[in-house]
Design an enzyme around this catalytic site. Sequence first.
Site, mmCIF file in Angstrom:
data_model
loop_
_atom_site.group_PDB
_atom_site.id
_atom_site.type_symbol
_atom_site.label_atom_id
_atom_site.label_comp_id
_atom_site.label_asym_id
_atom_site.label_seq_id
_atom_site.Cartn_x
_atom_site.Cartn_y
_atom_site.Cartn_z
ATOM 1 C CB SER A 1 -19.000 -7.034 -4.331
ATOM 2 O OG SER A 1 -18.192 -7.899 -3.543
ATOM 3 C CB CYS B 1 -3.990 -13.304 -2.354
ATOM 4 S SG CYS B 1 -5.758 -13.509 -2.661
ATOM 5 N NE ARG C 1 -3.678 -2.191 2.544
ATOM 6 C CZ ARG C 1 -3.876 -3.040 3.546
ATOM 7 N NH1 ARG C 1 -3.146 -2.940 4.637
ATOM 8 N NH2 ARG C 1 -4.774 -3.984 3.465
ATOM 9 C CG ASP D 1 -5.506 -6.615 -3.138
ATOM 10 O OD1 ASP D 1 -5.001 -7.722 -3.409
ATOM 11 O OD2 ASP D 1 -5.599 -6.167 -1.975
#
Length: 394
Positions: free
Chosen positions: A249, A338, A210, A298
């Site tokens: 979402s 990930c 970040r 991400d």
Amino acid sequence: MNKIILNKGKDKAAWQLHPWVFSGAIHKVIGKVQNGNIVSVFNIDDEFIAYGMYNNTSRVAVRLLEWNPAYEIDEKWWRKRVQKAVKNRSHLLTKENDTVRLIFAEADFLPGLIADKYADFISVQVHAAGIEHVKPIIVDELVQLLAPKGIYERSDLKSREHEGLPDVNGLLWGETPPEFVDIVENGIHYKVNIIDGQKSGFYCDQRENRWLTAQYVKGKKVLDCFCYSGGFTLNAFREGAAEVTSVDSSALAIETLKSNIPHNSFDAGKHVAVQSDVNKYLRQLGEQGEKFDVIVLDPPKYAPSRSTLEKASRAYKDLNRRGLLLLESGGLLATFSCSGAMDIDTFKQVIAWAALDAGKEIQFIRQFSQPEDHPVRASFSEGEYLKGLLVRVV
């Protein structure tokens, strides 16, 4: 004595300190072994290899713990492992960062155990039957070492199904966390919902990424996709982004992010929060002719196993293609995976294909990885799950 004999030729990985013994590698089980019991593992020639935790429900039938036969797996052993894991992170806890992963399962020789520190609270996840047996010892040691206000369990992982374990959520020690715990990461304040938030409440594995990504956003128009509670968004504002659009979402994530903006005295007038499916929203932006200077992608884990890698690669390619279409020459894409099954070389190839489909020429200008509180054990490459690329459109 509870004893596991491995099939001939199936002991190589165990000798090399890999912590997993699959059920198909077992030749014989000796003793009345219950799930979660400590067992001694031997090769077919009756040579001792290691101690481990047994579970006949799981495909990973034994999770190996200790290769020295002189070390008994007793309460003292467990406490020392917890102490070592916490000590290795102590320097990461500062005024600017009060959130850290304390225990990272196999990487810390504590397979099946995750512990995250969020300010004065600790969130614990257990996904191995053997850890259930020693949970009170682990909790007590964490209390002795860190004196938290409370320790809360969030063991609602899908992996527990494979261990034959039910979901467990609840207070293990001390005070129940409030609806929102105020934490600090990179000097930025976040409201973290430990009880109902995703995973154990927050994604501290992106702490360094970040900050690194935010070094490129001053005066720029930024799109943060799969934003959750706003890690990339808030770092971008601190480093002078002109405006940021954040998309997720989850209604809870968006509401939490909205509250985190004024919580850090950032200008809400420069922020747009959108609750939407990311792929759908990217398609809409493309149809509207929108462009951005920096885009962050991400997404959640698309490839939970090697068997799903081909399908996941198509999903990653389509997602990144849509993102690249929203960038002009000089624009930057910070894209992540990930998925442990997706290695960095495969990920680069997927992004290259996405660029080709988008009609863009690109350069890889930085690689991202997981931070040191998520170490990768030399004998367990599966622990290297987070990777990312900073991509420049030429």
